[in-house]
Design a protein around this motif. Sequence first.
Motif, PDB file in Angstrom:
ATOM      1  N   MET A 122      -6.095 -10.514   7.661  1.00 15.10           N
ATOM      2  CA  MET A 122      -6.071 -10.016   6.192  1.00 15.10           C
ATOM      3  C   MET A 122      -5.339  -8.517   6.385  1.00 15.10           C
ATOM      4  SD  MET A 122      -9.561  -7.926   4.533  1.00 15.10           S
ATOM      5  CE  MET A 122     -10.162  -6.971   5.529  1.00 15.10           C
ATOM      6  N   LYS A 123      -4.540  -8.170   5.222  1.00 13.71           N
ATOM      7  CA  LYS A 123      -3.696  -7.076   5.136  1.00 13.71           C
ATOM      8  C   LYS A 123      -4.896  -6.213   4.734  1.00 13.71           C
ATOM      9  CE  LYS A 123       0.802  -8.620   4.349  1.00 13.71           C
ATOM     10  NZ  LYS A 123       1.477  -8.115   5.523  1.00 13.71           N
ATOM     11  N   ALA A 124      -4.625  -4.773   5.284  1.00 11.77           N
ATOM     12  CA  ALA A 124      -5.335  -3.863   4.819  1.00 11.77           C
ATOM     13  C   ALA A 124      -4.521  -2.475   5.108  1.00 11.77           C
ATOM     14  CB  ALA A 124      -6.695  -3.613   5.814  1.00 11.77           C
ATOM     15  N   GLU A 125      -4.953  -1.529   3.863  1.00 14.71           N
ATOM     16  CA  GLU A 125      -4.437  -0.311   3.840  1.00 14.71           C
ATOM     17  C   GLU A 125      -5.277   0.729   4.825  1.00 14.71           C
ATOM     18  OE1 GLU A 125      -2.353   2.997   0.874  1.00 14.71           O
ATOM     19  OE2 GLU A 125      -4.142   1.731   0.296  1.00 14.71           O
ATOM     20  N   LEU A 126      -4.623   1.321   5.907  1.00 15.15           N
ATOM     21  CA  LEU A 126      -5.395   2.172   6.649  1.00 15.15           C
ATOM     22  C   LEU A 126      -4.747   3.754   6.163  1.00 15.15           C
ATOM     23  CD1 LEU A 126      -7.211   2.389   9.079  1.00 15.15           C
ATOM     24  CD2 LEU A 126      -5.496   2.193  10.577  1.00 15.15           C
ATOM     25  N   GLN A 127      -5.697   4.593   5.859  1.00 16.77           N
ATOM     26  CA  GLN A 127      -5.231   5.941   5.479  1.00 16.77           C
ATOM     27  C   GLN A 127      -5.974   6.964   6.371  1.00 16.77           C
ATOM     28  OE1 GLN A 127      -6.077   6.267   1.361  1.00 16.77           O
ATOM     29  NE2 GLN A 127      -4.054   6.175   0.840  1.00 16.77           N
ATOM     30  N   ILE A 128      -5.186   7.925   6.825  1.00 15.44           N
ATOM     31  CA  ILE A 128      -6.108   9.040   7.339  1.00 15.44           C
ATOM     32  C   ILE A 128      -5.912  10.269   6.136  1.00 15.44           C
ATOM     33  CG2 ILE A 128      -6.047  10.945   9.316  1.00 15.44           C
ATOM     34  CD1 ILE A 128      -6.858   8.100  10.073  1.00 15.44           C
ATOM     35  N   ILE A 129      -7.114  10.793   6.065  1.00  5.96           N
ATOM     36  CA  ILE A 129      -7.093  12.057   4.912  1.00  5.96           C
ATOM     37  C   ILE A 129      -8.012  13.007   5.725  1.00  5.96           C
ATOM     38  CG2 ILE A 129      -7.934  12.469   2.742  1.00  5.96           C
ATOM     39  CD1 ILE A 129      -8.103   9.408   2.458  1.00  5.96           C
ATOM     40  N   LYS A 130      -7.262  14.225   5.344  1.00  7.60           N
ATOM     41  CA  LYS A 130      -7.915  15.561   6.052  1.00  7.60           C
ATOM     42  C   LYS A 130      -8.064  16.602   4.814  1.00  7.60           C
ATOM     43  CE  LYS A 130      -8.138  18.609   9.804  1.00  7.60           C
ATOM     44  NZ  LYS A 130      -7.522  18.941  11.346  1.00  7.60           N
ATOM     45  N   ASN A 131      -8.850  17.093   4.420  1.00  8.66           N
ATOM     46  CA  ASN A 131      -8.796  18.230   3.473  1.00  8.66           C
ATOM     47  C   ASN A 131      -8.350  17.758   2.083  1.00  8.66           C
ATOM     48  OD1 ASN A 131     -10.245  20.087   5.356  1.00  8.66           O
ATOM     49  ND2 ASN A 131      -8.233  20.398   6.178  1.00  8.66           N
ATOM     50  N   GLY A 132      -8.398  16.362   1.830  1.00 14.02           N
ATOM     51  CA  GLY A 132      -8.087  15.845   0.525  1.00 14.02           C
ATOM     52  C   GLY A 132      -6.511  15.512   0.519  1.00 14.02           C
ATOM     53  N   ALA A 181     -10.536  -6.960  16.157  1.00 14.72           N
ATOM     54  CA  ALA A 181     -10.523  -5.653  16.879  1.00 14.72           C
ATOM     55  C   ALA A 181      -8.936  -5.291  17.521  1.00 14.72           C
ATOM     56  CB  ALA A 181     -11.656  -5.521  17.957  1.00 14.72           C
ATOM     57  N   ASP A 182      -8.512  -6.185  17.848  1.00 18.36           N
ATOM     58  CA  ASP A 182      -7.276  -6.041  18.335  1.00 18.36           C
ATOM     59  C   ASP A 182      -6.185  -5.688  17.410  1.00 18.36           C
ATOM     60  OD1 ASP A 182      -5.096  -6.078  20.687  1.00 18.36           O
ATOM     61  OD2 ASP A 182      -4.468  -7.787  19.552  1.00 18.36           O
ATOM     62  N   GLY A 183      -6.207  -6.207  16.196  1.00 15.49           N
ATOM     63  CA  GLY A 183      -5.375  -5.839  15.225  1.00 15.49           C
ATOM     64  C   GLY A 183      -5.687  -4.387  14.625  1.00 15.49           C
ATOM     65  N   PHE A 184      -6.963  -4.134  14.470  1.00 11.37           N
ATOM     66  CA  PHE A 184      -7.431  -2.749  14.168  1.00 11.37           C
ATOM     67  C   PHE A 184      -6.848  -1.671  15.398  1.00 11.37           C
ATOM     68  CE2 PHE A 184     -10.472   0.934  13.859  1.00 11.37           C
ATOM     69  CZ  PHE A 184     -10.135   1.195  12.440  1.00 11.37           C
ATOM     70  N   GLY A 185      -6.949  -2.103  16.463  1.00  6.86           N
ATOM     71  CA  GLY A 185      -6.494  -1.403  17.469  1.00  6.86           C
ATOM     72  C   GLY A 185      -4.843  -0.963  17.413  1.00  6.86           C
ATOM     73  N   LYS A 186      -4.341  -2.052  16.843  1.00  8.90           N
ATOM     74  CA  LYS A 186      -2.706  -2.093  17.141  1.00  8.90           C
ATOM     75  C   LYS A 186      -2.213  -0.836  15.832  1.00  8.90           C
ATOM     76  CE  LYS A 186      -1.575  -6.198  19.359  1.00  8.90           C
ATOM     77  NZ  LYS A 186      -0.930  -7.472  19.165  1.00  8.90           N
ATOM     78  N   ALA A 187      -3.258  -1.239  14.543  1.00 11.63           N
ATOM     79  CA  ALA A 187      -2.929  -0.267  13.328  1.00 11.63           C
ATOM     80  C   ALA A 187      -3.311   1.105  13.853  1.00 11.63           C
ATOM     81  CB  ALA A 187      -3.884  -0.706  12.406  1.00 11.63           C
ATOM     82  N   CYS A 188      -4.285   1.468  14.467  1.00  5.44           N
ATOM     83  CA  CYS A 188      -4.839   2.757  15.033  1.00  5.44           C
ATOM     84  C   CYS A 188      -3.554   3.433  15.907  1.00  5.44           C
ATOM     85  CB  CYS A 188      -6.247   2.874  15.603  1.00  5.44           C
ATOM     86  SG  CYS A 188      -7.338   2.732  14.182  1.00  5.44           S
ATOM     87  N   SER A 189      -3.135   2.632  16.803  1.00  2.00           N
ATOM     88  CA  SER A 189      -2.156   2.784  17.684  1.00  2.00           C
ATOM     89  C   SER A 189      -0.649   3.297  16.872  1.00  2.00           C
ATOM     90  CB  SER A 189      -1.767   1.898  18.759  1.00  2.00           C
ATOM     91  OG  SER A 189      -0.605   2.096  19.500  1.00  2.00           O
ATOM     92  N   SER A 190      -0.439   2.445  16.132  1.00  2.00           N
ATOM     93  CA  SER A 190       0.909   2.778  14.976  1.00  2.00           C
ATOM     94  C   SER A 190       0.452   4.159  14.355  1.00  2.00           C
ATOM     95  CB  SER A 190       0.995   1.488  14.259  1.00  2.00           C
ATOM     96  OG  SER A 190       2.009   1.993  13.338  1.00  2.00           O
ATOM     97  N   LEU A 191      -0.453   4.159  13.894  1.00  2.00           N
ATOM     98  CA  LEU A 191      -0.856   5.370  13.139  1.00  2.00           C
ATOM     99  C   LEU A 191      -0.757   6.766  14.098  1.00  2.00           C
ATOM    100  CD1 LEU A 191      -3.862   5.898  10.436  1.00  2.00           C
ATOM    101  CD2 LEU A 191      -3.416   7.558  12.239  1.00  2.00           C
ATOM    102  N   TRP A 192      -1.198   6.648  15.132  1.00  2.00           N
ATOM    103  CA  TRP A 192      -1.394   7.711  16.202  1.00  2.00           C
ATOM    104  C   TRP A 192       0.039   7.954  16.398  1.00  2.00           C
ATOM    105  CZ3 TRP A 192      -5.435  10.097  18.793  1.00  2.00           C
ATOM    106  CH2 TRP A 192      -5.144  10.981  19.614  1.00  2.00           C
TER     107      TRP A 192
END
Length: 75
Positions: A1-11, A24-35
């Motif tokens: 499934m397509k998901a939007e992943l956002q990192i929010i800090k102090n609004g 889990a692998d897909g979530f890990g890749k998304a987090c790695s890309s975000l990092w």
Amino acid sequence: MKAELQIIKNGVVLHSGVYEIDDADGFGKACSSLWSALRERQLNNETSIGALMDHLYRSVLDQLVGAQIRVTAVR
């Protein structure tokens, strides 16, 4: 499934992207890309080599302390 992943800090949204997350692998890749995106932004925002050297020790993890991760399904 397509998901939007956002990192929010102090609004403030630090990063947002749409990723294919099916397991889990897909979530890990998304987090790695975000990092990687946060690290690249940190490096691109430096005004000089001296400033870069002064701030290079700062980890992406330092930016993420106190941040929220929001995952939203994209249809």
